[in-house]
Design a protein around this motif. Sequence first.
Motif, PDB file in Angstrom:
ATOM      1  N   LEU A 131       0.887  -1.364  -0.147  1.00 63.55           N
ATOM      2  CA  LEU A 131      -0.122   0.271   0.021  1.00 63.55           C
ATOM      3  C   LEU A 131       1.137   1.066  -0.319  1.00 63.55           C
ATOM      4  O   LEU A 131       1.515   1.384   0.965  1.00 63.55           O
ATOM      5  CB  LEU A 131      -0.967  -0.038   1.366  1.00 63.55           C
ATOM      6  N   TYR A 132       0.957   1.944  -1.147  1.00 63.23           N
ATOM      7  CA  TYR A 132       2.063   3.119  -1.354  1.00 63.23           C
ATOM      8  C   TYR A 132       1.220   4.335  -1.519  1.00 63.23           C
ATOM      9  O   TYR A 132       0.253   4.561  -2.108  1.00 63.23           O
ATOM     10  CB  TYR A 132       2.693   2.855  -2.619  1.00 63.23           C
ATOM     11  N   SER A 133       1.835   5.269  -0.795  1.00 58.89           N
ATOM     12  CA  SER A 133       1.541   6.667  -0.965  1.00 58.89           C
ATOM     13  C   SER A 133       2.750   7.623  -0.892  1.00 58.89           C
ATOM     14  O   SER A 133       3.402   7.405  -0.021  1.00 58.89           O
ATOM     15  CB  SER A 133       0.416   7.034  -0.159  1.00 58.89           C
ATOM     16  N   ASP A 134       2.775   8.858  -1.721  1.00 58.90           N
ATOM     17  CA  ASP A 134       3.955   9.827  -1.667  1.00 58.90           C
ATOM     18  C   ASP A 134       3.395  10.887  -0.829  1.00 58.90           C
ATOM     19  O   ASP A 134       4.191  11.816  -0.519  1.00 58.90           O
ATOM     20  CB  ASP A 134       4.405  10.163  -2.928  1.00 58.90           C
ATOM     21  N   VAL A 135       2.246  10.481  -0.019  1.00 55.96           N
ATOM     22  CA  VAL A 135       1.821  11.683   1.008  1.00 55.96           C
ATOM     23  C   VAL A 135       1.993  11.100   2.453  1.00 55.96           C
ATOM     24  O   VAL A 135       1.429   9.875   2.793  1.00 55.96           O
ATOM     25  CB  VAL A 135       0.398  12.118   0.703  1.00 55.96           C
ATOM     26  N   GLY A 136       2.589  11.904   3.109  1.00 54.85           N
ATOM     27  CA  GLY A 136       2.689  11.326   4.766  1.00 54.85           C
ATOM     28  C   GLY A 136       1.485  11.010   5.211  1.00 54.85           C
ATOM     29  O   GLY A 136       0.439  11.699   4.958  1.00 54.85           O
ATOM     30  N   LEU A 137       1.133  10.292   6.474  1.00 54.40           N
ATOM     31  CA  LEU A 137       0.004   9.820   7.108  1.00 54.40           C
ATOM     32  C   LEU A 137       0.136  10.011   8.559  1.00 54.40           C
ATOM     33  O   LEU A 137       0.879   9.622   9.170  1.00 54.40           O
ATOM     34  CB  LEU A 137      -0.503   8.439   6.576  1.00 54.40           C
TER      35      LEU A 137
END
Length: 306
Positions: free
Chosen positions: A21-27
């Motif tokens: 599960l990939y995102s270039d936005v911090g969570l």
Amino acid sequence: MPDISLSGRSLVAGSAQGELLYSDVGLSFWGGVDPFSGEIIDRHHPLWGEVLAHRVLAIPSGRGSCTGSSVLLELILNGHAPAALVFEHVDDILTLGVLIAEQMFHRSIPVMCVGREGFAALRDVRYVQIEAGLLSGFSQPQLMPEVPAVAVYTPVLPSTITLNCRDRELLEGGHGKAAQVAMHIILRIAELQGATELLDITQAHIDGCIYTGPASLRFAQQLVAWGANVSVPTTLNSISVDKRRWREQGIDVALGVPASQLGDAYLAMGAKVSFTCAPYLLDSAPKAGEQIVWAESNAVVYANSV
């Protein structure tokens, strides 16, 4: 053969595999992830509606509140945590949640930092296996050997930090089990941050009294059971309910009772009755030049600037 192979910095050792599960936005885990299901509930995040449980989560880093470590602790102890965490940058807050689960409850997940280029290479990867500090990425599901759902706990002591006599006494259990376990966690975080020695402090402010679920209460009560006591003046962040009036305010007992018990646990360890997220407004506010340990996001900003 894997489509990509990456070596990175192992922040918490372990083995894992699963869908990426990939995102270039911090969570932000606090307010962004449901601590009971692992669902991403931040409606403004690209992964909104996805479920973290048993998947390998790759994000640049966490974002926001110190309480994110408590949410991750909840997920690890209730079985809804990611299979592993992969960061672009070292993230102290989320890694702390894993270290507490490992050190106090012998539950863990691997955490890796792969840097900018390595993180960008994961964008089109669908499945990941992590083993011995090596990340292998695949575009298709693989028939991979099963790995333990819970990492085997092996105490790791950093060797890069200079300890004085009291530090060693704490580490060797001379001041009780609670202090010993706390020292293990402090040293692991200090190593991640590149510290070479520890500093004495004059006061602390605890953010962990926000009730995120059973694990947050279990954490504090375990410290009490081990005989924990504060060693410097310590204030408490606001808790999740009005300590004196939550019943007359109509708060559900399912929240009111454990949230109040959480506050009681920290008071039992000798913390002061403060329950504020603005410790800089108290008479005990530190003076310029003091070394302090404050959690709670706005208090950290104040302490590091003013």
